[in-house]
Design a protein around this motif. Structure first.
Motif, PDB file in Angstrom:
ATOM      1  N   ALA A  32      14.947   9.490  -4.281  1.00 33.92           N
ATOM      2  CA  ALA A  32      15.550   8.658  -5.320  1.00 33.92           C
ATOM      3  C   ALA A  32      16.991   8.269  -5.000  1.00 33.92           C
ATOM      4  O   ALA A  32      17.465   7.216  -5.433  1.00 33.92           O
ATOM      5  CB  ALA A  32      15.484   9.365  -6.671  1.00 33.92           C
ATOM      6  N   ALA A  33      17.695   9.079  -4.236  1.00 38.91           N
ATOM      7  CA  ALA A  33      19.082   8.775  -3.884  1.00 38.91           C
ATOM      8  C   ALA A  33      19.193   7.663  -2.840  1.00 38.91           C
ATOM      9  O   ALA A  33      20.272   7.124  -2.616  1.00 38.91           O
ATOM     10  CB  ALA A  33      19.786  10.028  -3.365  1.00 38.91           C
ATOM     11  N   VAL A  34      18.081   7.300  -2.219  1.00 36.83           N
ATOM     12  CA  VAL A  34      18.075   6.249  -1.195  1.00 36.83           C
ATOM     13  C   VAL A  34      17.661   4.943  -1.865  1.00 36.83           C
ATOM     14  O   VAL A  34      16.531   4.812  -2.331  1.00 36.83           O
ATOM     15  CB  VAL A  34      17.081   6.594  -0.059  1.00 36.83           C
ATOM     16  CG1 VAL A  34      17.053   5.481   0.978  1.00 36.83           C
ATOM     17  CG2 VAL A  34      17.438   7.916   0.571  1.00 36.83           C
ATOM     18  N   PRO A  35      18.572   3.974  -1.929  1.00 38.85           N
ATOM     19  CA  PRO A  35      18.228   2.716  -2.602  1.00 38.85           C
ATOM     20  C   PRO A  35      17.180   1.929  -1.814  1.00 38.85           C
ATOM     21  O   PRO A  35      17.289   1.810  -0.591  1.00 38.85           O
ATOM     22  CB  PRO A  35      19.555   1.962  -2.661  1.00 38.85           C
ATOM     23  CG  PRO A  35      20.398   2.564  -1.594  1.00 38.85           C
ATOM     24  CD  PRO A  35      19.931   3.975  -1.407  1.00 38.85           C
ATOM     25  N   PRO A  36      16.164   1.417  -2.503  1.00 42.13           N
ATOM     26  CA  PRO A  36      15.121   0.622  -1.827  1.00 42.13           C
ATOM     27  C   PRO A  36      15.583  -0.821  -1.633  1.00 42.13           C
ATOM     28  O   PRO A  36      14.992  -1.753  -2.153  1.00 42.13           O
ATOM     29  CB  PRO A  36      13.945   0.715  -2.789  1.00 42.13           C
ATOM     30  CG  PRO A  36      14.602   0.807  -4.134  1.00 42.13           C
ATOM     31  CD  PRO A  36      15.865   1.601  -3.912  1.00 42.13           C
ATOM     32  N   MET A  84      13.528  -0.279   4.669  1.00 40.86           N
ATOM     33  CA  MET A  84      13.374   0.615   5.811  1.00 40.86           C
ATOM     34  C   MET A  84      14.049   1.967   5.593  1.00 40.86           C
ATOM     35  O   MET A  84      13.539   2.986   6.044  1.00 40.86           O
ATOM     36  CB  MET A  84      13.902  -0.045   7.090  1.00 40.86           C
ATOM     37  CG  MET A  84      13.051  -1.210   7.558  1.00 40.86           C
ATOM     38  SD  MET A  84      11.289  -0.819   7.719  1.00 40.86           S
ATOM     39  CE  MET A  84      11.323   0.311   9.075  1.00 40.86           C
ATOM     40  N   LYS A  85      15.174   2.005   4.877  1.00 42.81           N
ATOM     41  CA  LYS A  85      15.826   3.290   4.620  1.00 42.81           C
ATOM     42  C   LYS A  85      14.953   4.157   3.719  1.00 42.81           C
ATOM     43  O   LYS A  85      14.821   5.362   3.937  1.00 42.81           O
ATOM     44  CB  LYS A  85      17.200   3.083   3.994  1.00 42.81           C
ATOM     45  CG  LYS A  85      18.225   2.553   4.964  1.00 42.81           C
ATOM     46  CD  LYS A  85      19.584   2.401   4.317  1.00 42.81           C
ATOM     47  CE  LYS A  85      20.580   1.839   5.303  1.00 42.81           C
ATOM     48  NZ  LYS A  85      21.908   1.688   4.700  1.00 42.81           N
ATOM     49  N   ALA A  86      14.358   3.543   2.714  1.00 37.75           N
ATOM     50  CA  ALA A  86      13.467   4.282   1.818  1.00 37.75           C
ATOM     51  C   ALA A  86      12.241   4.768   2.579  1.00 37.75           C
ATOM     52  O   ALA A  86      11.810   5.914   2.412  1.00 37.75           O
ATOM     53  CB  ALA A  86      13.054   3.407   0.635  1.00 37.75           C
ATOM     54  N   LEU A  87      11.684   3.917   3.429  1.00 36.31           N
ATOM     55  CA  LEU A  87      10.531   4.309   4.232  1.00 36.31           C
ATOM     56  C   LEU A  87      10.898   5.452   5.168  1.00 36.31           C
ATOM     57  O   LEU A  87      10.141   6.422   5.296  1.00 36.31           O
ATOM     58  CB  LEU A  87      10.004   3.117   5.033  1.00 36.31           C
ATOM     59  CG  LEU A  87       8.825   3.393   5.951  1.00 36.31           C
ATOM     60  CD1 LEU A  87       7.620   3.886   5.153  1.00 36.31           C
ATOM     61  CD2 LEU A  87       8.467   2.156   6.745  1.00 36.31           C
ATOM     62  N   ASP A 135      10.786  11.088   6.855  1.00 37.80           N
ATOM     63  CA  ASP A 135      11.550  12.315   7.117  1.00 37.80           C
ATOM     64  C   ASP A 135      11.067  13.478   6.257  1.00 37.80           C
ATOM     65  O   ASP A 135      11.175  14.634   6.656  1.00 37.80           O
ATOM     66  CB  ASP A 135      13.042  12.090   6.862  1.00 37.80           C
ATOM     67  CG  ASP A 135      13.690  11.172   7.887  1.00 37.80           C
ATOM     68  OD1 ASP A 135      13.068  10.898   8.947  1.00 37.80           O
ATOM     69  OD2 ASP A 135      14.811  10.697   7.624  1.00 37.80           O
ATOM     70  N   HIS A 136      10.537  13.167   5.084  1.00 38.56           N
ATOM     71  CA  HIS A 136      10.067  14.194   4.151  1.00 38.56           C
ATOM     72  C   HIS A 136       8.537  14.254   4.077  1.00 38.56           C
ATOM     73  O   HIS A 136       7.972  14.756   3.113  1.00 38.56           O
ATOM     74  CB  HIS A 136      10.643  13.929   2.752  1.00 38.56           C
ATOM     75  CG  HIS A 136      12.119  14.125   2.696  1.00 38.56           C
ATOM     76  ND1 HIS A 136      13.008  13.084   2.915  1.00 38.56           N
ATOM     77  CD2 HIS A 136      12.869  15.229   2.484  1.00 38.56           C
ATOM     78  CE1 HIS A 136      14.239  13.551   2.823  1.00 38.56           C
ATOM     79  NE2 HIS A 136      14.189  14.852   2.564  1.00 38.56           N
ATOM     80  N   ARG A 137       7.871  13.795   5.106  1.00 42.87           N
ATOM     81  CA  ARG A 137       6.406  13.700   5.067  1.00 42.87           C
ATOM     82  C   ARG A 137       5.708  15.039   4.863  1.00 42.87           C
ATOM     83  O   ARG A 137       4.572  15.072   4.413  1.00 42.87           O
ATOM     84  CB  ARG A 137       5.879  12.988   6.301  1.00 42.87           C
ATOM     85  CG  ARG A 137       6.064  13.728   7.593  1.00 42.87           C
ATOM     86  CD  ARG A 137       5.586  12.891   8.778  1.00 42.87           C
ATOM     87  NE  ARG A 137       5.862  13.519  10.035  1.00 42.87           N
ATOM     88  CZ  ARG A 137       6.901  13.230  10.802  1.00 42.87           C
ATOM     89  NH1 ARG A 137       7.768  12.312  10.437  1.00 42.87           N
ATOM     90  NH2 ARG A 137       7.081  13.848  11.946  1.00 42.87           N
ATOM     91  N   LYS A 138       6.385  16.127   5.159  1.00 47.60           N
ATOM     92  CA  LYS A 138       5.767  17.445   4.949  1.00 47.60           C
ATOM     93  C   LYS A 138       5.676  17.820   3.480  1.00 47.60           C
ATOM     94  O   LYS A 138       4.882  18.682   3.121  1.00 47.60           O
ATOM     95  CB  LYS A 138       6.535  18.523   5.705  1.00 47.60           C
ATOM     96  CG  LYS A 138       6.431  18.398   7.205  1.00 47.60           C
ATOM     97  CD  LYS A 138       7.213  19.484   7.893  1.00 47.60           C
ATOM     98  CE  LYS A 138       7.160  19.318   9.405  1.00 47.60           C
ATOM     99  NZ  LYS A 138       7.947  20.358  10.083  1.00 47.60           N
ATOM    100  N   MET A 184       0.830  -1.202   0.000  1.00 44.05           N
ATOM    101  CA  MET A 184       0.000   0.000   0.000  1.00 44.05           C
ATOM    102  C   MET A 184       0.869   1.257   0.000  1.00 44.05           C
ATOM    103  O   MET A 184       0.622   2.191  -0.758  1.00 44.05           O
ATOM    104  CB  MET A 184      -0.921  -0.003   1.212  1.00 44.05           C
ATOM    105  CG  MET A 184      -1.790   1.232   1.299  1.00 44.05           C
ATOM    106  SD  MET A 184      -2.564   1.422   2.905  1.00 44.05           S
ATOM    107  CE  MET A 184      -1.147   1.499   3.964  1.00 44.05           C
ATOM    108  N   VAL A 185       1.902   1.285   0.839  1.00 44.74           N
ATOM    109  CA  VAL A 185       2.793   2.449   0.906  1.00 44.74           C
ATOM    110  C   VAL A 185       3.537   2.599  -0.415  1.00 44.74           C
ATOM    111  O   VAL A 185       3.673   3.710  -0.940  1.00 44.74           O
ATOM    112  CB  VAL A 185       3.769   2.345   2.100  1.00 44.74           C
ATOM    113  CG1 VAL A 185       4.851   3.412   2.023  1.00 44.74           C
ATOM    114  CG2 VAL A 185       3.009   2.448   3.412  1.00 44.74           C
ATOM    115  N   LYS A 186       3.995   1.500  -0.962  1.00 45.95           N
ATOM    116  CA  LYS A 186       4.717   1.543  -2.232  1.00 45.95           C
ATOM    117  C   LYS A 186       3.841   2.124  -3.338  1.00 45.95           C
ATOM    118  O   LYS A 186       4.286   2.975  -4.108  1.00 45.95           O
ATOM    119  CB  LYS A 186       5.185   0.140  -2.603  1.00 45.95           C
ATOM    120  CG  LYS A 186       6.088   0.080  -3.800  1.00 45.95           C
ATOM    121  CD  LYS A 186       6.577  -1.340  -4.008  1.00 45.95           C
ATOM    122  CE  LYS A 186       7.453  -1.448  -5.238  1.00 45.95           C
ATOM    123  NZ  LYS A 186       7.940  -2.806  -5.443  1.00 45.95           N
TER     124      LYS A 186
END
Length: 97
Positions: free
Chosen positions: A41-45, A50-53, A58-61, A27-29
């Motif tokens: 995009a710089a954060v590899p999934p 968990m790093k991508a999430l 962190d950028h939820r705003k 659902m999140v994806k």
């Protein structure tokens, strides 16, 4: 408000079923795919994602309303799994924190 409620109910239903983590992840994806490409995009999934999430959180705003709702629903699901209790009403200002 109704779409957010439907999303939370969907996640809570998924949380009560086996494989709920995969349902929440899917659902999140789906809800956050475009936002991920735009702001994370710089954060590899890789691995469990968990790093991508965390990047999305962190950028939820700055992510879309649809992604904010999915992240909130995932948070509610995680809290429900961690400590089973009656579902709390999600805070309307969660994305602004």
């Amino acid at each position: 408000m109704i779409p957010r409620l439907i999303l939370v109910v969907t996640v809570l239903t998924a949380a009560s079923n086996p494989g709920h983590a995969e349902s929440v992840r899917s659902m999140v994806k789906k809800a956050c795919g475009a936002d991920y490409m735009r702001v994370c995009a710089a954060v590899p999934p890789t691995g469990d994602g968990m790093k991508a999430l965390q990047c999305l959180i962190d950028h939820r705003k700055v992510v879309s309303k649809k992604c904010q709702d999915a992240l909130l629903a995932a948070k509610v699901s995680q809290e429900t799994q961690a400590a089973p209790q009656p579902a709390a009403t999600p805070r309307n200002n969660w994305a602004a924190q």
